[in-house]
Scaffold this active site. Structure first.
Site, PDB file in Angstrom:
ATOM      1  N   TYR A 155       0.973  -0.855   0.015  1.00 41.99           N
ATOM      2  CA  TYR A 155       0.218   0.456   0.432  1.00 41.99           C
ATOM      3  C   TYR A 155       0.933   1.301   0.154  1.00 41.99           C
ATOM      4  O   TYR A 155       1.164   2.197  -0.730  1.00 41.99           O
ATOM      5  CB  TYR A 155      -0.721  -0.061   1.712  1.00 41.99           C
ATOM      6  CG  TYR A 155      -1.764   0.643   1.316  1.00 41.99           C
ATOM      7  CD1 TYR A 155      -3.857   0.727   0.746  1.00 41.99           C
ATOM      8  CD2 TYR A 155      -2.243   2.282   2.124  1.00 41.99           C
ATOM      9  CE1 TYR A 155      -4.446   2.116   0.669  1.00 41.99           C
ATOM     10  CE2 TYR A 155      -2.775   3.276   1.520  1.00 41.99           C
ATOM     11  CZ  TYR A 155      -3.649   2.753   1.471  1.00 41.99           C
ATOM     12  OH  TYR A 155      -5.092   3.993   1.800  1.00 41.99           O
ATOM     13  N   LYS A 159       1.131   4.179  -2.768  1.00 43.69           N
ATOM     14  CA  LYS A 159       0.141   5.249  -2.688  1.00 43.69           C
ATOM     15  C   LYS A 159       1.953   6.219  -3.066  1.00 43.69           C
ATOM     16  O   LYS A 159       1.562   7.087  -3.482  1.00 43.69           O
ATOM     17  CB  LYS A 159       0.308   5.173  -1.194  1.00 43.69           C
ATOM     18  CG  LYS A 159      -1.260   4.283  -0.994  1.00 43.69           C
ATOM     19  CD  LYS A 159      -2.252   5.002  -2.093  1.00 43.69           C
ATOM     20  CE  LYS A 159      -3.810   4.272  -1.813  1.00 43.69           C
ATOM     21  NZ  LYS A 159      -5.184   4.794  -2.972  1.00 43.69           N
TER      22      LYS A 159
HETATM   23  P1  NAD Z   1     -14.151   1.783  -0.210  1.00 37.69           P
HETATM   24  O1  NAD Z   1     -13.587   0.419   0.528  1.00 37.69           O
HETATM   25  O2  NAD Z   1     -14.903   1.813   1.170  1.00 37.69           O
HETATM   26  O3  NAD Z   1     -14.108   2.400  -1.245  1.00 37.69           O
HETATM   27  C1  NAD Z   1     -13.382   1.341  -2.184  1.00 37.69           C
HETATM   28  C2  NAD Z   1     -14.891   0.965  -3.257  1.00 37.69           C
HETATM   29  O4  NAD Z   1     -13.603   0.216  -4.513  1.00 37.69           O
HETATM   30  C3  NAD Z   1     -15.618  -0.472  -3.322  1.00 37.69           C
HETATM   31  O5  NAD Z   1     -16.677   0.467  -4.070  1.00 37.69           O
HETATM   32  C4  NAD Z   1     -14.598  -1.073  -3.787  1.00 37.69           C
HETATM   33  O6  NAD Z   1     -15.753  -1.399  -4.282  1.00 37.69           O
HETATM   34  C5  NAD Z   1     -14.400  -0.215  -5.203  1.00 37.69           C
HETATM   35  N1  NAD Z   1     -13.196  -1.225  -5.611  1.00 37.69           N
HETATM   36  C6  NAD Z   1     -12.429  -2.100  -5.290  1.00 37.69           C
HETATM   37  N2  NAD Z   1     -11.630  -2.925  -5.654  1.00 37.69           N
HETATM   38  C7  NAD Z   1     -11.073  -2.038  -7.151  1.00 37.69           C
HETATM   39  C8  NAD Z   1     -11.223  -2.866  -8.731  1.00 37.69           C
HETATM   40  N3  NAD Z   1     -10.249  -3.575  -9.359  1.00 37.69           N
HETATM   41  N4  NAD Z   1     -12.220  -2.179  -9.302  1.00 37.69           N
HETATM   42  C9  NAD Z   1     -13.471  -0.647  -9.461  1.00 37.69           C
HETATM   43  N5  NAD Z   1     -13.567  -1.249  -8.256  1.00 37.69           N
HETATM   44  C10 NAD Z   1     -13.023  -1.981  -7.210  1.00 37.69           C
HETATM   45  O7  NAD Z   1     -12.582   2.629   0.398  1.00 37.69           O
HETATM   46  P2  NAD Z   1     -12.180   4.179   0.526  1.00 37.69           P
HETATM   47  O8  NAD Z   1     -11.596   3.870   2.197  1.00 37.69           O
HETATM   48  O9  NAD Z   1     -13.143   4.548   0.579  1.00 37.69           O
HETATM   49  O10 NAD Z   1     -11.034   4.009  -0.002  1.00 37.69           O
HETATM   50  C11 NAD Z   1     -11.096   4.923  -1.950  1.00 37.69           C
HETATM   51  C12 NAD Z   1      -9.320   5.566  -1.564  1.00 37.69           C
HETATM   52  O11 NAD Z   1      -9.347   6.127  -0.804  1.00 37.69           O
HETATM   53  C13 NAD Z   1      -8.434   4.420  -1.835  1.00 37.69           C
HETATM   54  O12 NAD Z   1      -7.648   4.523  -2.956  1.00 37.69           O
HETATM   55  C14 NAD Z   1      -8.135   4.529  -0.844  1.00 37.69           C
HETATM   56  O13 NAD Z   1      -6.675   3.414  -0.088  1.00 37.69           O
HETATM   57  C15 NAD Z   1      -8.082   5.561  -0.147  1.00 37.69           C
HETATM   58  N6  NAD Z   1      -7.852   5.644   0.810  1.00 37.69           N
HETATM   59  C16 NAD Z   1      -8.848   5.488   1.889  1.00 37.69           C
HETATM   60  C17 NAD Z   1      -8.100   6.024   3.352  1.00 37.69           C
HETATM   61  C18 NAD Z   1      -9.040   5.505   4.429  1.00 37.69           C
HETATM   62  O14 NAD Z   1      -9.117   6.231   5.023  1.00 37.69           O
HETATM   63  N7  NAD Z   1     -10.307   5.432   4.418  1.00 37.69           N
HETATM   64  C19 NAD Z   1      -7.226   6.734   3.303  1.00 37.69           C
HETATM   65  C20 NAD Z   1      -6.335   6.985   2.558  1.00 37.69           C
HETATM   66  C21 NAD Z   1      -6.808   6.931   1.683  1.00 37.69           C
END
Ligand code: NAD
Length: 260
Positions: A155, A159
């Site tokens: 990860y 990133k």
């Molecule tokens: P989440 O699990 O709520 O949503 C992720 C979505 O991505 C889901 O709807 C899933 O079905 C979809 N997904 C997964 N694999 C996929 C694929 N191969 N093709 C298409 N869609 C796919 O997660 P989130 O927390 O909203 O994360 C969204 C982004 O934000 C990610 O890139 C994550 O790394 C990043 N992020 C999240 C956080 C956090 O704390 N939640 C912090 C920093 C960055």
């Protein structure tokens, strides 16, 4: 007149969490988000929610790591709307394990969704953005684009990699009026984070409450999670950029956890 009247944005992973909030906010300001997600049922539910609030949206099934599928969906979006103004490359997963035990298959799976997915969606959209001489590309990074944590080798690697990709898109896209940025959130309480709390507790020998207080939010200025709304503010700021002024930059949104 709203900021995104008539604009079309592909938002990957927009069926849930941060991506969903971005899609809702983009639609609330007059734009049409394409909810591109592995989970078509949830994507359709997000699009219905937007429509019930008077906005417009389009749900499609897309696996961002599947070249053929990405090309097909981008073709469908062009056929339907004639353009793609904004790409928010947001879909992602998390897998936490110590590096010495990390299965190669999990390493590859994570990198393929975050990095292959960002590359494939960017390449497919850029062709149309260049033809239209306009585009805004935003990658969902993380504080882990700048900083490391234990148990998150692929990860953190992925990133960090997105920052490099955004800088290349900023350089190559400039002559076509295409900008690229990375938004780097702290911990946001989405399904992705909810899943990690018990996993980290197990790996680190802590209670779930201790993981939240002493691992996730320890260095924030206010002990609070970053909200999806906080993140959407930054994404929409870059999506609305009027020039190359900020292109190539990454912005941390983490309640002070990581300050540059
Ligand atoms: P989440 O699990 O709520 O949503 C992720 C979505 O991505 C889901 O709807 C899933 O079905 C979809 N997904 C997964 N694999 C996929 C694929 N191969 N093709 C298409 N869609 C796919 O997660 P989130 O927390 O909203 O994360 C969204 C982004 O934000 C990610 O890139 C994550 O790394 C990043 N992020 C999240 C956080 C956090 O704390 N939640 C912090 C920093 C960055």
């Amino acid at each position: 007149m709203s900021r995104f009247d008539g604009r079309v944005a592909i938002v990957t992973g927009a069926a849930s969490g941060i991506g969903k909030e971005i899609a809702l906010r983009f639609a609330a300001e007059g734009g049409i988000p394409v909810i591109a997600d592995l989970n078509l049922d949830a994507a359709t539910a997000t699009a219905s929610e937007i429509k019930s609030k008077g906005g417009d949206a389009f749900a499609v099934a897309m696996n961002v790591a599947d070249e053929e599928m990405v090309e097909k969906v981008v073709g469908e979006v062009i056929a339907k709307f004639g353009k793609i103004d904004v790409l928010v490359s947001n879909a992602g997963i998390q897998i936490v394990k110590p590096l010495v035990d990390f299965p190669f298959a999990d390493w590859r799976k994570l990198l393929s969704i975050h990095l292959d997915g960002a590359f494939l969606t960017t390449r497919a959209c850029l062709r149309h953005m260049y033809a239209a001489n306009y585009g805004r590309v935003i990658y969902m990074g993380s504080v882990h684009s700048k900083e490391a944590s234990k148990l998150k080798a692929p990860y953190v690697t992925a990133k960090h990699g997105l920052i490099g990709l955004a800088k290349v898109v900023a350089k190559e896209g400039a002559e076509h009026n295409v900008t690229a940025n990375v938004v780097c959130p702290g911990f946001v309480r989405t399904p992705l984070v909810d899943k990690q709390i018990p996993e980290q507790a197990r790996e680190l020998g802590l209670s779930e409450e201790q993981v939240v207080k002493t691992v996730m939010l320890k260095d924030t200025v206010d002990g609070e999670f970053t909200s999806a709304d906080d993140v959407a503010d930054a994404v929409l700021y870059f999506a609305a950029a009027r020039s190359n002024g900020m292109t190539g930059q990454s912005l941390v949104v983490s309640h002070g956890w990581f300050m540059e």
